[in-house]
Motif scaffolding. Sequence first.
Motif, PDB file in Angstrom:
ATOM      1  N   SER A  11       0.000   1.440   2.036  1.00 32.52           N
ATOM      2  CA  SER A  11       0.272   2.779   2.537  1.00 32.52           C
ATOM      3  C   SER A  11       1.377   3.454   1.738  1.00 32.52           C
ATOM      4  N   ARG A  12       1.413   4.772   1.829  1.00 31.28           N
ATOM      5  CA  ARG A  12       2.478   5.558   1.208  1.00 31.28           C
ATOM      6  C   ARG A  12       3.354   6.148   2.298  1.00 31.28           C
ATOM      7  N   TYR A  13       4.655   6.240   2.004  1.00 34.68           N
ATOM      8  CA  TYR A  13       5.629   6.587   3.029  1.00 34.68           C
ATOM      9  C   TYR A  13       6.506   7.751   2.604  1.00 34.68           C
ATOM     10  N   SER A  14       6.935   8.515   3.607  1.00 34.66           N
ATOM     11  CA  SER A  14       7.852   9.623   3.350  1.00 34.66           C
ATOM     12  C   SER A  14       9.263   9.122   3.084  1.00 34.66           C
ATOM     13  N   ALA A  15       9.624   7.969   3.694  1.00 35.78           N
ATOM     14  CA  ALA A  15      10.976   7.421   3.521  1.00 35.78           C
ATOM     15  C   ALA A  15      10.992   5.958   3.905  1.00 35.78           C
ATOM     16  N   PHE A  16      12.003   5.257   3.395  1.00 34.20           N
ATOM     17  CA  PHE A  16      12.278   3.882   3.780  1.00 34.20           C
ATOM     18  C   PHE A  16      13.542   3.868   4.637  1.00 34.20           C
ATOM     19  N   THR A 207      11.562  -8.716  -6.756  1.00 36.65           N
ATOM     20  CA  THR A 207      10.336  -8.304  -7.441  1.00 36.65           C
ATOM     21  C   THR A 207       9.755  -7.004  -6.882  1.00 36.65           C
ATOM     22  N   MET A 208      10.496  -6.352  -5.995  1.00 31.75           N
ATOM     23  CA  MET A 208       9.973  -5.148  -5.360  1.00 31.75           C
ATOM     24  C   MET A 208      10.335  -3.893  -6.159  1.00 31.75           C
ATOM     25  N   PHE A 209       9.424  -2.925  -6.178  1.00 34.21           N
ATOM     26  CA  PHE A 209       9.708  -1.622  -6.763  1.00 34.21           C
ATOM     27  C   PHE A 209       8.833  -0.586  -6.073  1.00 34.21           C
ATOM     28  N   THR A 210       9.113   0.672  -6.312  1.00 33.62           N
ATOM     29  CA  THR A 210       8.340   1.735  -5.676  1.00 33.62           C
ATOM     30  C   THR A 210       7.714   2.650  -6.715  1.00 33.62           C
ATOM     31  N   GLU A 211       6.576   3.195  -6.354  1.00 35.26           N
ATOM     32  CA  GLU A 211       5.952   4.263  -7.117  1.00 35.26           C
ATOM     33  C   GLU A 211       5.938   5.499  -6.232  1.00 35.26           C
ATOM     34  N   ILE A 212       6.114   6.658  -6.833  1.00 38.46           N
ATOM     35  CA  ILE A 212       6.110   7.913  -6.080  1.00 38.46           C
ATOM     36  C   ILE A 212       4.936   8.748  -6.561  1.00 38.46           C
ATOM     37  N   ASP A 213       4.091   9.163  -5.634  1.00 37.07           N
ATOM     38  CA  ASP A 213       2.903   9.916  -6.016  1.00 37.07           C
ATOM     39  C   ASP A 213       3.200  11.404  -6.156  1.00 37.07           C
ATOM     40  N   SER A 214       2.180  12.184  -6.459  1.00 37.02           N
ATOM     41  CA  SER A 214       2.362  13.616  -6.717  1.00 37.02           C
ATOM     42  C   SER A 214       2.796  14.386  -5.481  1.00 37.02           C
ATOM     43  N   ASP A 215       2.609  13.781  -4.297  1.00 36.31           N
ATOM     44  CA  ASP A 215       3.044  14.416  -3.049  1.00 36.31           C
ATOM     45  C   ASP A 215       4.446  13.978  -2.643  1.00 36.31           C
ATOM     46  N   GLY A 216       5.087  13.172  -3.476  1.00 34.04           N
ATOM     47  CA  GLY A 216       6.429  12.700  -3.169  1.00 34.04           C
ATOM     48  C   GLY A 216       6.472  11.539  -2.219  1.00 34.04           C
TER      49      GLY A 216
END
Length: 225
Positions: A11-16, A207-216
């Motif tokens: 899933s993609r999230y608005s915030a952590f 080993t964790m990282f995040t990607e940010i999509d075009s919708d932020g």
Amino acid sequence: MSGSDSAAATSRYSAFLFDMDGTILNSIAAAERIWGVWALRHGLDVASFLPTIHGARAVDTVARLALPGVDPEQEAIGITLAEIADVEGIVEISGAADFLRSLPADKWAVVTSAPRDLAARRMKAAGIPVPAVLVTAEDVAAGKPHPDGYLLAASKLNVDARDCLVFEDAAVGIAAGEAAGATVMVVTATHFHPLASPHPSINSYETMFTEIDSDGLMLLQERGA
């Protein structure tokens, strides 16, 4: 990343939203030193009492005991001052500081049961960056397992808590994240025994990282997965 539910990994999230103690830093040794002394002074069985202190506000922990003649507010103040003075052995959860620094400042927050001064002291001791949004014990009328802290953090970030990923380590915090409607990720770095939970888990942030999509929106990723 492990767990029976893989939704958090796709899933993609608005915030952590992060708990502090046990989630981004390890303060168990310091906390149990202070609380152990307090428990002995009040005639409690230290071994059975200490597991109950994690994740909750000090005032709630003391109030739950209903000790005769003991004022939870005053006791919590004394315990907090002792904890502020003792940060020996407080360290980051492996990889947490770099992981947090990699996140956009407006897309993460810390929600802790610790008072603000203690939270700042512990994060500094562990080398953890202080977030733009920090929700502490003083900011809510009802602490974890109530969702108030996570709902407030989401509001301050101008997002819906249901669109957030909550990182937690303790049962009361997991319950708070669930009650807020968020997805929950369990951090197991400080667990001596497995915690029964339907949620996915990580042991560290190495080993964790995040990607940010075009919708932020943010996607949590794991190198090598």
